[in-house]
Scaffold this motif. Structure first.
Motif, PDB file in Angstrom:
ATOM      1  N   VAL A  40      22.071  11.005  32.456  1.00  0.00           N
ATOM      2  CA  VAL A  40      22.590  10.164  33.539  1.00  0.00           C
ATOM      3  C   VAL A  40      22.975  11.008  34.740  1.00  0.00           C
ATOM      4  CG1 VAL A  40      24.398   8.546  34.226  1.00  0.00           C
ATOM      5  CG2 VAL A  40      23.392   8.390  31.938  1.00  0.00           C
ATOM      6  N   TYR A  41      23.663  12.104  34.495  1.00  0.00           N
ATOM      7  CA  TYR A  41      24.134  12.945  35.596  1.00  0.00           C
ATOM      8  C   TYR A  41      22.979  13.407  36.480  1.00  0.00           C
ATOM      9  CZ  TYR A  41      26.446  16.728  38.125  1.00  0.00           C
ATOM     10  OH  TYR A  41      26.942  17.542  39.121  1.00  0.00           O
ATOM     11  N   ASN A  42      21.938  13.936  35.862  1.00  0.00           N
ATOM     12  CA  ASN A  42      20.813  14.457  36.638  1.00  0.00           C
ATOM     13  C   ASN A  42      20.053  13.355  37.357  1.00  0.00           C
ATOM     14  OD1 ASN A  42      21.305  17.164  36.072  1.00  0.00           O
ATOM     15  ND2 ASN A  42      20.052  17.142  34.221  1.00  0.00           N
ATOM     16  N   ASN A  43      19.981  12.175  36.757  1.00  0.00           N
ATOM     17  CA  ASN A  43      19.278  11.074  37.400  1.00  0.00           C
ATOM     18  C   ASN A  43      20.132  10.362  38.445  1.00  0.00           C
ATOM     19  OD1 ASN A  43      16.903  11.443  35.948  1.00  0.00           O
ATOM     20  ND2 ASN A  43      17.540  10.103  34.294  1.00  0.00           N
ATOM     21  N   ALA A  44      21.438  10.510  38.326  1.00  0.00           N
ATOM     22  CA  ALA A  44      22.342   9.859  39.291  1.00  0.00           C
ATOM     23  C   ALA A  44      22.513  10.695  40.549  1.00  0.00           C
ATOM     24  CB  ALA A  44      23.700   9.603  38.647  1.00  0.00           C
ATOM     25  N   TRP A  45      22.658  12.002  40.392  1.00  0.00           N
ATOM     26  CA  TRP A  45      22.937  12.853  41.549  1.00  0.00           C
ATOM     27  C   TRP A  45      21.732  13.674  42.005  1.00  0.00           C
ATOM     28  CZ3 TRP A  45      26.956  11.571  38.253  1.00  0.00           C
ATOM     29  CH2 TRP A  45      28.091  11.052  38.854  1.00  0.00           C
ATOM     30  N   GLY A  46      20.650  13.669  41.266  1.00  0.00           N
ATOM     31  CA  GLY A  46      19.458  14.393  41.673  1.00  0.00           C
ATOM     32  C   GLY A  46      18.955  13.898  43.007  1.00  0.00           C
ATOM     33  N   GLY A  47      18.520  14.827  43.859  1.00  0.00           N
ATOM     34  CA  GLY A  47      18.026  14.439  45.172  1.00  0.00           C
ATOM     35  C   GLY A  47      19.057  14.575  46.270  1.00  0.00           C
ATOM     36  N   PHE A  79      22.092  19.664  45.457  1.00  0.00           N
ATOM     37  CA  PHE A  79      22.252  19.347  44.032  1.00  0.00           C
ATOM     38  C   PHE A  79      21.593  20.409  43.161  1.00  0.00           C
ATOM     39  CE2 PHE A  79      20.454  17.476  40.139  1.00  0.00           C
ATOM     40  CZ  PHE A  79      21.621  17.008  39.538  1.00  0.00           C
ATOM     41  N   LYS A  80      22.331  20.811  42.131  1.00  0.00           N
ATOM     42  CA  LYS A  80      21.803  21.737  41.142  1.00  0.00           C
ATOM     43  C   LYS A  80      21.759  21.024  39.803  1.00  0.00           C
ATOM     44  CE  LYS A  80      22.618  26.269  39.007  1.00  0.00           C
ATOM     45  NZ  LYS A  80      23.549  27.416  38.902  1.00  0.00           N
ATOM     46  N   LYS A  81      20.593  20.957  39.218  1.00  0.00           N
ATOM     47  CA  LYS A  81      20.407  20.218  37.972  1.00  0.00           C
ATOM     48  C   LYS A  81      21.309  20.780  36.872  1.00  0.00           C
ATOM     49  CE  LYS A  81      16.658  18.317  35.160  1.00  0.00           C
ATOM     50  NZ  LYS A  81      15.189  18.311  34.928  1.00  0.00           N
ATOM     51  N   MET A  82      21.993  19.871  36.188  1.00  0.00           N
ATOM     52  CA  MET A  82      22.860  20.286  35.089  1.00  0.00           C
ATOM     53  C   MET A  82      22.014  20.650  33.872  1.00  0.00           C
ATOM     54  SD  MET A  82      25.944  18.189  33.164  1.00  0.00           S
ATOM     55  CE  MET A  82      27.083  18.256  34.537  1.00  0.00           C
ATOM     56  N   LYS A  83      22.457  21.669  33.159  1.00  0.00           N
ATOM     57  CA  LYS A  83      21.784  22.083  31.933  1.00  0.00           C
ATOM     58  C   LYS A  83      22.571  21.578  30.729  1.00  0.00           C
ATOM     59  CE  LYS A  83      19.862  26.213  34.125  1.00  0.00           C
ATOM     60  NZ  LYS A  83      19.810  27.702  34.125  1.00  0.00           N
ATOM     61  N   LEU A  84      21.895  21.497  29.590  1.00  0.00           N
ATOM     62  CA  LEU A  84      22.514  20.939  28.393  1.00  0.00           C
ATOM     63  C   LEU A  84      23.781  21.689  28.007  1.00  0.00           C
ATOM     64  CD1 LEU A  84      22.534  18.943  26.077  1.00  0.00           C
ATOM     65  CD2 LEU A  84      20.992  20.469  24.814  1.00  0.00           C
ATOM     66  N   ARG A  85      23.779  22.992  28.113  1.00  0.00           N
ATOM     67  CA  ARG A  85      24.968  23.754  27.704  1.00  0.00           C
ATOM     68  C   ARG A  85      26.179  23.418  28.587  1.00  0.00           C
ATOM     69  NH1 ARG A  85      21.734  27.854  30.003  1.00  0.00           N
ATOM     70  NH2 ARG A  85      22.632  28.798  31.885  1.00  0.00           N
ATOM     71  N   GLU A  86      25.916  23.055  29.851  1.00  0.00           N
ATOM     72  CA  GLU A  86      27.019  22.657  30.730  1.00  0.00           C
ATOM     73  C   GLU A  86      27.586  21.313  30.297  1.00  0.00           C
ATOM     74  OE1 GLU A  86      26.195  24.012  35.115  1.00  0.00           O
ATOM     75  OE2 GLU A  86      24.295  23.407  34.227  1.00  0.00           O
TER      76      GLU A  86
END
Length: 377
Positions: free
Chosen positions: A217-224, A228-235
């Motif tokens: 959700v985070y990457n699809n909500a704030w991407g663009g 914006f820096k894409k969140m990684k799973l470990r984060e």
């Protein structure tokens, strides 16, 4: 009066003790946890020290500490500004302009010497969800966990020194038993008629799976968005690990479409309704008190710390459905009476519009201030 750099353990102790003097007669003040503050200044725990730096000072007059301040150079933060911009924060001062201005002078001189042309403050050497902004309205309600709280006279110090408001930060509060706006009701009904749509809390789901859903959700909500820096799973896993001690699975809500996560509304209990009993120190005694009040479910306020919707689902009533779900499923538990949405900047009018349709009270305003070193600009 002397300005002393914080270096020794006794200096650190004095840094944390000063607010107890400033707010001695303030019945709603809740001290920040010493452990939270010290993480900011610990290079082994704050990754911003890899490319940045921080320094803090005490103001001492006749052997008594009367003020404190910190200044930061954060390369990541400064990159997005029109000019190299540093930060200052953790400001406290007795009601004496001479003390306040001496602290500001010292912080700004240090920032100038490190190549900065401006300063924002009060801010954090870290994320914006903690220690950010100067309170400028409502000095009668207790602060939320991690939120700055200060005497009203600090506004005058910053304004007279020459700081200007960069942006306002609005905090909202709403009684949970107040029915939602009819617009939300209608949009929710339409959304729930789609058999592919589902909404539920995280009870019964592992935090590993929740982290994966949060990431999506985070990457699809704030991407663009710019920068914006894409969140990684470990984060995402780190976020869930941090939330684990305080999480209430009934108030962390996800929406799904065709079993794909498309939105979240992450709430936690108002921790300051527990931390008001620990006196700013989560030592062994503080931890025992925390566990006791968590067991008792002492907090009656829930705090919305993040709300996000996949950009592909904007305008389809997902937010309305989440709000309606909260009304139908959280309110009947009678564990929480109020909900607080932590600050929303005035640069985000869309989110402000969504929140204000819920009928909340704008119960607190903070501001991030800007000071340009070249006073001709």
């Amino acid at each position: 009066m002397q300005l002393i750099e914080v270096q020794s353990s006794s200096h650190i102790k004095a840094f944390h003790h000063l607010p107890f003097e400033i707010y001695a007669d303030d019945p709603v003040w809740v001290p920040h946890l010493q452990q939270d503050v010290e993480k900011v200044f610990d290079p082994s725990k704050n990754k911003l020290f890899r490319t940045g730096m921080a320094k803090r000072w005490l103001a001492v007059h006749n052997g008594k500490v009367c003020g404190r301040i910190a200044a930061f150079v954060n390369e990541k933060y400064s990159k997005g500004m029109e000019q190299p911009t540093g930060g200052l924060g953790f400001f406290e001062s007795i009601n004496d302009k001479v003390v306040a201005f001496a602290l500001l002078d010292e912080a700004i001189a240090w920032l100038k010497s490190n190549g900065m042309d401006a300063v924002d403050g009060p801010i954090n050497f870290g994320e914006k969800n903690m220690f950010w902004g100067l309170q400028i309205e409502n000095f009668v309600d207790p602060p939320s966990y991690g939120m700055n709280y200060n005497p009203e006279y600090y506004k005058g110090f910053f304004a007279e020194y020459g700081f200007e408001v960069y942006y306002n930060q609005f905090c909202y509060k709403r009684r949970l038993d107040i029915p939602v706006h009819e617009d939300f009701e209608e949009k929710s009904k339409r959304m729930m008629q789609d058999p592919k749509f589902a909404i539920r809390n995280i009870r019964g789901r592992s935090l590993e799976r929740v982290a994966e859903d949060f990431l999506t959700v985070y990457n699809n909500a704030w991407g663009g968005h710019h920068g914006f820096k894409k969140m990684k799973l470990r984060e995402a896993q780190k976020i869930m690990k941090a939330l684990k001690p305080v999480i209430d699975r009934d108030i962390v809500i996800f929406a799904f479409y065709d079993e794909k996560p498309i939105a979240f509304y992450v709430n936690i209990p108002e921790l300051n309704e527990i931390f008001c009993y620990v006196n700013g120190n989560l030592n062994w005694l503080g931890k025992l008190k925390f566990l006791y009040h968590k067991w008792r479910r002492t907090p009656k306020t829930m705090v919305g710390i993040v709300f996000g919707i996949d950009r592909a689902f904007h305008g389809r009533g997902v937010e309305s459905t989440i709000v309606k779900y909260t009304e139908k499923n959280v309110v009947p538990m009678k564990r929480y009476t109020d909900t607080v949405m932590v600050w929303i900047g005035d640069f985000n009018p869309k989110m402000i519009t969504i929140v204000e349709k819920l009928g909340p009270e704008k119960y607190r305003t903070l501001a991030t201030f800007l000071y340009l070193f070249d006073r001709t600009k």
